[in-house]
Write an enzyme that holds these catalytic residues in place. Sequence first.
Site, PDB file in Angstrom:
ATOM      1  CB  THR A  11      -0.792   0.044   1.177  1.00 42.79           C
ATOM      2  OG1 THR A  11      -1.368   1.218   1.488  1.00 42.79           O
ATOM      3  CG2 THR A  11      -0.130  -0.451   2.559  1.00 42.79           C
ATOM      4  CG  ASP A  12      -1.089   4.986  -1.148  1.00 42.26           C
ATOM      5  OD1 ASP A  12      -1.712   4.151  -0.015  1.00 42.26           O
ATOM      6  OD2 ASP A  12      -1.697   5.828  -1.631  1.00 42.26           O
ATOM      7  CE  LYS A  66       0.474  -4.657   2.725  1.00 44.70           C
ATOM      8  NZ  LYS A  66      -0.369  -5.952   2.336  1.00 44.70           N
ATOM      9  CG  ASP A  85     -10.095  13.120  12.120  1.00 45.06           C
ATOM     10  OD1 ASP A  85     -10.265  12.320  11.420  1.00 45.06           O
ATOM     11  OD2 ASP A  85      -9.022  14.013  11.907  1.00 45.06           O
TER      12      ASP A  85
HETATM   13  P1  NAD Z   1      -9.370  -7.537   2.371  1.00 45.00           P
HETATM   14  O1  NAD Z   1      -9.511  -7.289   3.657  1.00 45.00           O
HETATM   15  O2  NAD Z   1     -10.630  -7.285   1.408  1.00 45.00           O
HETATM   16  O3  NAD Z   1      -9.028  -9.042   2.148  1.00 45.00           O
HETATM   17  C1  NAD Z   1      -8.072  -9.672   2.777  1.00 45.00           C
HETATM   18  C2  NAD Z   1      -8.104 -11.222   2.502  1.00 45.00           C
HETATM   19  O4  NAD Z   1      -6.994 -12.143   3.093  1.00 45.00           O
HETATM   20  C3  NAD Z   1      -9.373 -11.900   2.871  1.00 45.00           C
HETATM   21  O5  NAD Z   1      -9.893 -12.619   1.781  1.00 45.00           O
HETATM   22  C4  NAD Z   1      -8.807 -12.564   4.088  1.00 45.00           C
HETATM   23  O6  NAD Z   1      -9.832 -13.761   4.460  1.00 45.00           O
HETATM   24  C5  NAD Z   1      -7.475 -12.903   3.922  1.00 45.00           C
HETATM   25  N1  NAD Z   1      -6.601 -13.326   4.910  1.00 45.00           N
HETATM   26  C6  NAD Z   1      -6.605 -12.506   6.194  1.00 45.00           C
HETATM   27  N2  NAD Z   1      -5.668 -12.984   6.962  1.00 45.00           N
HETATM   28  C7  NAD Z   1      -5.207 -14.196   6.445  1.00 45.00           C
HETATM   29  C8  NAD Z   1      -4.506 -14.964   6.747  1.00 45.00           C
HETATM   30  N3  NAD Z   1      -3.808 -15.134   7.920  1.00 45.00           N
HETATM   31  N4  NAD Z   1      -3.991 -16.222   6.003  1.00 45.00           N
HETATM   32  C9  NAD Z   1      -4.978 -16.210   4.751  1.00 45.00           C
HETATM   33  N5  NAD Z   1      -5.577 -15.534   4.251  1.00 45.00           N
HETATM   34  C10 NAD Z   1      -6.174 -14.328   5.068  1.00 45.00           C
HETATM   35  O7  NAD Z   1      -8.202  -6.644   1.683  1.00 45.00           O
HETATM   36  P2  NAD Z   1      -8.091  -5.977   0.412  1.00 45.00           P
HETATM   37  O8  NAD Z   1      -8.631  -4.670   0.658  1.00 45.00           O
HETATM   38  O9  NAD Z   1      -8.509  -6.867  -0.668  1.00 45.00           O
HETATM   39  O10 NAD Z   1      -6.223  -5.809  -0.040  1.00 45.00           O
HETATM   40  C11 NAD Z   1      -5.651  -6.912  -0.247  1.00 45.00           C
HETATM   41  C12 NAD Z   1      -3.959  -6.486  -0.287  1.00 45.00           C
HETATM   42  O11 NAD Z   1      -3.842  -5.432  -0.912  1.00 45.00           O
HETATM   43  C13 NAD Z   1      -3.711  -6.324   1.269  1.00 45.00           C
HETATM   44  O12 NAD Z   1      -2.488  -6.801   1.458  1.00 45.00           O
HETATM   45  C14 NAD Z   1      -3.631  -4.760   1.357  1.00 45.00           C
HETATM   46  O13 NAD Z   1      -2.834  -4.429   2.138  1.00 45.00           O
HETATM   47  C15 NAD Z   1      -3.360  -4.441  -0.137  1.00 45.00           C
HETATM   48  N6  NAD Z   1      -3.754  -3.061  -0.442  1.00 45.00           N
HETATM   49  C16 NAD Z   1      -5.222  -2.550  -0.468  1.00 45.00           C
HETATM   50  C17 NAD Z   1      -5.853  -1.530  -0.800  1.00 45.00           C
HETATM   51  C18 NAD Z   1      -7.023  -1.090  -0.749  1.00 45.00           C
HETATM   52  O14 NAD Z   1      -7.493   0.201  -0.917  1.00 45.00           O
HETATM   53  N7  NAD Z   1      -8.050  -1.909  -0.315  1.00 45.00           N
HETATM   54  C19 NAD Z   1      -4.817  -0.613  -1.451  1.00 45.00           C
HETATM   55  C20 NAD Z   1      -3.325  -1.004  -1.704  1.00 45.00           C
HETATM   56  C21 NAD Z   1      -3.013  -2.205  -1.267  1.00 45.00           C
END
Ligand code: NAD
Length: 372
Positions: A143-144, A173, A300
């Site tokens: 993530t950013d 992260k 906030d």
């Molecule tokens: P999310 O919370 O929607 O999904 C996370 C998934 O990981 C779920 O399916 C969950 O069951 C699974 N999970 C959690 N803990 C686990 C474990 N211990 N073992 C196996 N599976 C596990 O998250 P997201 O929004 O889809 O984000 C996915 C990735 O992208 C993350 O690494 C997040 O940091 C990164 N990211 C997200 C965003 C955003 O805007 N959502 C932006 C940039 C980066």
Amino acid sequence: MDSKQANNVKAPILVTGGAGFIGSNFVLEWIAAGKGPLVNLDKLTYAGNPENLISVADNPAYTFAHGDICDAEFVGKLLREHRPRAVVHFAAESHVDRSIHGPEAFLKTNIDGTFTLLKEARAYYDGLEGEEKVQFRFLHVSTDEVYGTLEPNDPAFHEDTPYAPNSPYAASKAASDHLVRAWVHTYGLPAMITNCSNNYGPHHFPEKLIPLMIANAQKGKPLPVYGDGQQVRDWLYVVDHCKAIMTVLEKGKPGETYNVGGGNQRTNLQVVNTLCALLDELVPDSPYKPHAQLIKYVADRPGHDRRYAIDARKIESELGWKAEESFETGLRKTVEWYLANKDWVEHVTSGAYQQWVDKNYGSREGVAGGAR
Ligand code: NAD
Ligand code: TYD
């Protein structure tokens, strides 16, 4: 493509966290594009939803493995059994507000889990030979937020911006990114990192800003805007993020980091007002029109980052990726998806979700009784 490469395309990729928001969009895009077999390792936490993947559940190219990335034995066995050509690591605890209320799970999954995955991936990689070894990649999705916060006139985050995480989520992260970097430099694991801005689109869990506002507005509930609502996020449609990940997987250089963003900086208030205007248009008979009247300023978020913005020139110029969706078209598609999938929202917001709403919003000024 020579015959050895063609053979290896038949090897699956291993995706972690493929039942979550971004992971499920990635799985669906991957299968629809016919890119080959895919194994999805997911623990199915509150954020993991098998309903997201119903359309591929019986597809021979798709395999689901229910497990935890912290379970070394399970992860190691999965790698040895399926012999993937790449690991794409999405699994994480991902919500900043939850990390403030309970950081432990974030340290466990995001740091310990990534460590376990790296350890097992390294053992697997070390045992590969020839073309399988040359082609193997580990892609860490980050993530950013690891870069911290920007002042209004600061340049956008680039790949060399120093890390300065401010929330427990961002810190966990950042730690995972550092582990990936160390596994590249110390052990030669061919890993890459993507640092992406805020995503939005279908399957987004309604604890995050955009789906929460859409869900609340439809029910005439308050739309809780933290602080003055002037915080800026740089929004990217989730499918564009998935395409960026595929591009990095195919063309990225091991050891490199790529920032991913759509160049859509908006204040939270602008986002909420745009959503309200879209709902006014798409649900003309809503009793809650104009939906913007539901906006409520609430206390906030502690340590709230003021502004994120991504400089995506590296992935654009070196790998040829560019966001295709504008914020306006992407947001319209998103609202339409939520309006067409009310059952999905009902299913994920039953049970434990209500306890979260009480915990996060119950004590915030301005929303008596929380955002329910
Ligand atoms: P999310 O919370 O929607 O999904 C996370 C998934 O990981 C779920 O399916 C969950 O069951 C699974 N999970 C959690 N803990 C686990 C474990 N211990 N073992 C196996 N599976 C596990 O998250 P997201 O929004 O889809 O984000 C996915 C990735 O992208 C993350 O690494 C997040 O940091 C990164 N990211 C997200 C965003 C955003 O805007 N959502 C932006 C940039 C980066
Ligand atoms: P969020 O979707 O939680 O993503 P992140 O914190 O990872 O950027 O929040 C996006 C922005 O919206 C962030 O500045 C916090 C704000 N926000 C609200 O104002 N009200 C809310 O109810 C939520 C969930 C978020």
